[in-house]
Each structure stands twice: as C-alpha cells, then as structure tokens.
Design an enzyme around this catalytic site. Structure first.
Site, PDB file in Angstrom:
ATOM      1  CG  ASP A   8     -23.883  -4.682  19.281  1.00 15.77           C
ATOM      2  OD1 ASP A   8     -24.020  -5.926  19.600  1.00 15.77           O
ATOM      3  OD2 ASP A   8     -22.992  -4.055  19.315  1.00 15.77           O
ATOM      4  CG  ASP A  36     -19.170  -3.251  18.954  1.00 10.71           C
ATOM      5  OD1 ASP A  36     -20.047  -3.755  18.249  1.00 10.71           O
ATOM      6  OD2 ASP A  36     -18.750  -3.477  20.201  1.00 10.71           O
TER       7      ASP A  36
END
Length: 174
Positions: free
Chosen positions: A146, A128
């Site tokens: 995401d 991330d």
C-alpha cells in the site's frame, strides 16, 4: 503489427523492474512475519499514541472498500491490479530510461499491485499491519504494498508538473 525495432537498442523503463521485485519481496516477507508472529487483531505498540503493528485481514481495497462484498470483490480487485500492472509494464517498455520519475512511479505502483494480488490469490484477503493513530482516531491499517502504491501515485501526480522534461528526453536533450 507495431514496429518495435526502434526500441531494441535503447535503454527502457524496464530497468526499474528490479525495484518492483525488491518491494514485492519485502512486502511478502513482512506479511509472512506478521502472520506468523501475531494473532489476528493483535496489536503491539511501537510509538505510544501514534504507531502500532496490528494484524488485520482486508477483504476489500483501500480503506476496506467493498470488504463486505461477499467474495466477488477478491476477483474484481485482482483483475484490476493485473490489468493495471500489464498497462504499466507496457508503458515502461516504451519509456526511455531517462524518464526516471515516471518509471519509478510505475515500478512502485506495480510492486504494490503485485504484492496485494499475491495475498488475494494465496489467502483471499490482504494482510495489513501498519496502524497509525492519534487521540483515538485510527488511519486504516496498511502494508508495504500500500505504501508503494501511494508513493507511486504521488510521484505520478508530481510528474504531471514536470511534463516539459518528456520533450527534452525525446529530443535527446535530457
């Protein structure tokens, strides 16, 4: 045995898989770039007081849910993402191409699921790096996969408000 003969001569939602593939490639390229250019936990300001690129490893799911699970969660989330992708793929195969909102949503969700599954299988965690923050409050870091899942889920919710289109498409009116 199911009869799929009526589906062979019509365009299906599988025509949206190009978007799934494109987003998986973009997701993986951005993650490879971040891992190569950043040290773990390194943060670079893009918009002061609002948006950074910050390299983190997520061993859990959304919002680092179950990230301290000891390892079993890697396989649990991988299995769930694969199962959801298979269901969506079958659904897209059965959908007419004219149900574009639903097919688009499914394509986005599959792209996100596949992008994060690839990370879990290759690294044991998800990379991330998007870090949105305001006055010291940080939204959990996220990535392109995401975003695809979130947008796809939002489109699915919107699709629920447009149910009447399905009747028109299936009756040849849409």
């Amino acid at each position: 045995m199911p009869d799929f003969s009526n589906q062979t001569n019509r365009a299906t939602g599988l025509r949206f898989l190009w978007l799934t593939l494109l987003l998986v490639v973009i997701d993986q390229i951005t993650k490879i770039w971040v891992a190569a250019e950043f040290e773990l936990y390194e943060s670079r300001v893009l918009i002061d007081g609002l948006f950074n690129l910050t390299y983190v490893h997520n061993y859990g799911a959304a919002f680092s849910f179950l990230s301290d699970g000891g390892g079993w969660q890697r396989w649990f989330f991988t299995a769930i993402a694969i199962a959801i992708s298979v269901v969506l793929l079958i659904w897209m195969r059965r959908n007419p191409v004219g149900l574009w909102r639903q097919n688009l949503a499914f394509s986005l969700i599959m792209a996100g699921a596949i992008g994060n599954v690839a990370d879990r299988l290759m690294y044991g965690y998800v990379i991330d790096f998007f870090d949105v923050h305001y006055q010291g409050w940080h939204w959990p870091a996220f990535n392109v996969a995401d975003m695809a899942i979130t947008i796809g889920a939002a489109l699915m919710l919107l699709e629920a408000f447009f149910d009447n289109r399905r009747d028109k498409v299936e009756n040849g009116q849409g």
